[in-house]
Scaffold this motif. Structure first.
Motif, PDB file in Angstrom:
ATOM      1  N   VAL A  69      33.701  17.581  -3.177  1.00  0.00           N
ATOM      2  CA  VAL A  69      34.338  17.635  -2.220  1.00  0.00           C
ATOM      3  C   VAL A  69      34.223  17.515  -0.614  1.00  0.00           C
ATOM      4  O   VAL A  69      33.199  17.517  -0.527  1.00  0.00           O
ATOM      5  N   THR A  70      34.731  16.775  -0.053  1.00  0.00           N
ATOM      6  CA  THR A  70      34.214  17.467   1.268  1.00  0.00           C
ATOM      7  C   THR A  70      35.540  17.410   2.282  1.00  0.00           C
ATOM      8  O   THR A  70      36.307  16.336   1.971  1.00  0.00           O
ATOM      9  N   VAL A  92      31.510  21.758  -2.179  1.00  0.00           N
ATOM     10  CA  VAL A  92      32.287  21.173  -1.185  1.00  0.00           C
ATOM     11  C   VAL A  92      30.945  20.670  -0.530  1.00  0.00           C
ATOM     12  O   VAL A  92      30.229  22.109  -0.051  1.00  0.00           O
ATOM     13  N   GLY A  93      31.068  20.034   0.765  1.00  0.00           N
ATOM     14  CA  GLY A  93      30.629  19.823   1.932  1.00  0.00           C
ATOM     15  C   GLY A  93      31.417  19.131   2.766  1.00  0.00           C
ATOM     16  O   GLY A  93      32.972  19.475   2.811  1.00  0.00           O
ATOM     17  N   GLN A  99      35.052  12.650   8.838  1.00  0.00           N
ATOM     18  CA  GLN A  99      35.744  12.177   8.442  1.00  0.00           C
ATOM     19  C   GLN A  99      37.014  12.849   8.997  1.00  0.00           C
ATOM     20  O   GLN A  99      37.167  13.703   9.947  1.00  0.00           O
ATOM     21  N   ASP A 100      38.501  12.247   8.913  1.00  0.00           N
ATOM     22  CA  ASP A 100      39.703  12.526   8.792  1.00  0.00           C
ATOM     23  C   ASP A 100      39.693  13.696   9.195  1.00  0.00           C
ATOM     24  O   ASP A 100      40.426  14.553   7.986  1.00  0.00           O
ATOM     25  N   LEU A 105      37.931  14.317   0.880  1.00  0.00           N
ATOM     26  CA  LEU A 105      37.605  13.539   0.214  1.00  0.00           C
ATOM     27  C   LEU A 105      37.089  13.721  -0.727  1.00  0.00           C
ATOM     28  O   LEU A 105      36.229  14.692  -1.164  1.00  0.00           O
ATOM     29  N   LEU A 106      37.449  13.348  -2.246  1.00  0.00           N
ATOM     30  CA  LEU A 106      36.928  13.397  -3.999  1.00  0.00           C
ATOM     31  C   LEU A 106      36.166  12.481  -4.193  1.00  0.00           C
ATOM     32  O   LEU A 106      36.406  11.536  -3.997  1.00  0.00           O
TER      33      LEU A 106
END
Length: 204
Positions: A69-70, A92-93, A99-100, A105-106
């Motif tokens: 996930v980010t 997690v990053g 990125q919005d 994001l997954l």
């Protein structure tokens, strides 16, 4: 992709103090063409350690095991490197410029990449419902931030319309003697008679 809403627990779930709160999630319908957003998630806080396990646990059987996930750190004060989720760990990053800030994001082993609009936890129910519907709309074309901005414009317009309506009602009330009627009624109760006695003028 499966259309899913996890925001209507059974009665016993709502009354049981030991039951976790329902997951507030809505996904695009199955068979929808790829778009900028695959649905919306409305977390109850900005604590990823608390919020991500429930989300990943629900998405695992739908999208395949979520592995990464980010987020954008703009709205997440603490970003853990890993979060345990029912038998596995999600890494997690974060990305800042790339990125919005309103998007999660997954990544899944089997289904690839998915993008969810993150509705701010403090959002009111009406606005959140509008955002969830818009994010799951097959005809959607806005980014996550675009959806947030659109919802804010709707909210401002609704507030302005409500204020204008209140002002119009007040104007109509005044034009029909509302204020005068109130002042008159406060001076003389209904049915009261005038007991004043005329004083004769000099020379009578």
């Amino acid at each position: 992709m499966t259309a899913t809403t996890f925001d209507k627990p059974a009665v016993e779930d709502r009354t049981s103090s030991s039951s976790p709160p329902p997951l507030r999630l809505q996904l695009a319908p199955p068979g929808t063409a790829p778009a900028l957003i695959d649905g919306a998630w409305w977390p109850r806080s900005r604590d990823l350690t608390v919020e991500l396990p429930a989300l990943a646990a629900v998405l695992d059987p739908l999208w395949g095991r979520i592995t990464n996930v980010t987020v954008n750190p703009t709205f997440w004060p603490v970003i853990p490197r890993k979060v345990p989720v029912q038998g596995h760990v999600v890494k997690v990053g974060w990305f800042e410029a790339e990125q919005d800030p309103h998007k999660l994001l997954l990544l899944s082993y089997t289904a690839g990449r998915w993008d969810l609009l993150v509705i701010p936890p403090e959002t009111d129910d009406v606005t959140a419902a509008r955002l969830m519907t818009a994010a799951a709309d097959p005809a959607r074309s806005l980014t996550a931030s675009g959806l947030i901005q659109e919802a804010e414009l709707f909210r401002i317009a609704a507030d302005a319309e409500s204020a204008a309506w209140d002002s119009a009602r007040e104007t109509v009330w005044d034009s029909e003697g509302g204020h005068d009627a109130r002042r008159t009624s406060s001076r003389r109760p209904a049915g009261a008679t005038d007991d004043r006695v005329a004083i004769p003028t000099a020379g009578m």
